[in-house]
Each structure stands twice: as C-alpha cells, then as structure tokens.
Design a protein around this motif. Structure first.
Motif, PDB file in Angstrom:
ATOM      1  N   GLN A 130      -5.689  51.575 -25.399  1.00 37.36           N
ATOM      2  CA  GLN A 130      -4.223  52.012 -26.095  1.00 37.36           C
ATOM      3  C   GLN A 130      -4.498  52.103 -27.354  1.00 37.36           C
ATOM      4  OE1 GLN A 130      -1.248  51.919 -24.105  1.00 37.36           O
ATOM      5  NE2 GLN A 130      -0.926  53.084 -26.190  1.00 37.36           N
ATOM      6  N   SER A 131      -5.454  51.401 -28.123  1.00 35.74           N
ATOM      7  CA  SER A 131      -5.690  51.635 -29.603  1.00 35.74           C
ATOM      8  C   SER A 131      -6.436  53.080 -29.709  1.00 35.74           C
ATOM      9  CB  SER A 131      -6.715  50.642 -30.038  1.00 35.74           C
ATOM     10  OG  SER A 131      -7.020  50.863 -31.323  1.00 35.74           O
ATOM     11  N   SER A 134      -3.407  55.524 -29.299  1.00 30.14           N
ATOM     12  CA  SER A 134      -2.494  55.729 -30.512  1.00 30.14           C
ATOM     13  C   SER A 134      -2.870  56.211 -31.753  1.00 30.14           C
ATOM     14  CB  SER A 134      -2.250  54.304 -30.930  1.00 30.14           C
ATOM     15  OG  SER A 134      -1.597  53.305 -29.774  1.00 30.14           O
ATOM     16  N   ARG A 135      -4.229  56.373 -31.696  1.00 32.92           N
ATOM     17  CA  ARG A 135      -5.020  56.841 -32.880  1.00 32.92           C
ATOM     18  C   ARG A 135      -5.107  58.352 -32.625  1.00 32.92           C
ATOM     19  NH1 ARG A 135     -10.071  57.535 -34.245  1.00 32.92           N
ATOM     20  NH2 ARG A 135     -10.948  56.505 -32.448  1.00 32.92           N
TER      21      ARG A 135
END
Length: 136
Positions: A130-131, A134-135
C-alpha cells in the motif's frame, strides 16, 4: 496489466501481498516458510500475471540498512536469477510490523489472534504494498 506482489521477507517466514489486476487495491495473500518462498513464487507467477515484485527494505532510523538486510541481499540475488525479466523494487518497511499490530487491534482481533506472527507478516506485506502504491 498484471498484479504487483510485495514481500515482507523474514528469516523464518515471509508475508506476501498482491494487488488486484488494475493495481489499485493491496490485499494480503499469505505467509509462507521462507525456505519455500522461491517455489511458492514460481508457482504463483506461473498462474498469475505479475508485473513487478516489491521487496521490503528494512532501515534504521538514520536511514542506514538494518541488520536483516544481510539476509535479504542473497534472496534478491536468487530472485533475480530465477526471474531475470521481472522488475524488482524496494520499499521502506520501517514500522510496518508495529503498524500491522495496531491494525489488528483497531480491527478488533482478540489477543490470541494478535499473537499470530504469520498474520502480522502478511499484514506487513500489505502495508509495504500500500505504501508503494501511494508513492507511485
């Protein structure tokens, strides 16, 4: 489009998460014994189209590599040898285990289920993925 697959590499067991085919939603897939990880990945990638593998990158607070990086480097070399055409990227995994544990508490899991380290690893892989999403 294929899926993105994230790995929370561990000495004993490894958490794995994947996206949907549109690469929008990260979901925990499973936890496997690390010694069986390459075999699992071969089987999974033979069945599902995977565009990229994201491997958690453990770092210290001062941004240097953590002690567990020495275990990950040989795995990355083997992963690259087994899947020479696969894109492999790294994602900072600081605090993912703590975030996973907090997510378990917030979701109402009882104390016994929160002690399930395999579940923590799977949730950590999901947080790594997820990180990454998002990035990018």
């Amino acid at each position: 489009m294929g899926r993105l697959l994230a790995i929370d590499f561990g000495k004993v067991r490894t958490g794995i998460a994947v996206t949907d085919e549109l690469q929008i939603i990260a979901s925990g897939l499973t936890t496997v014994a690390t010694k069986e990880l390459i075999t699992f990945l071969k089987d999974y990638i033979a069945k599902e189209k995977v565009d990229k593998i994201i491997v958690g990158e453990p770092k210290q607070m001062n941004n240097t590599a953590s002690e567990s990086e020495v275990l990950i480097v040989p795995f990355l070399e083997k992963l690259t040898a087994v899947f020479p055409n696969m894109i492999i990227e790294r994602e900072d995994e600081r605090f993912t285990s703590k975030m996973a544990f907090k997510a378990m508490i917030d979701s109402g899991l009882n104390k016994k289920k929160r002690k399930n380290k395999a579940l923590v690893d799977e949730i950590s892989a999901t947080i790594i993925l997820q990180s990454y999403l998002s990035r990018n």
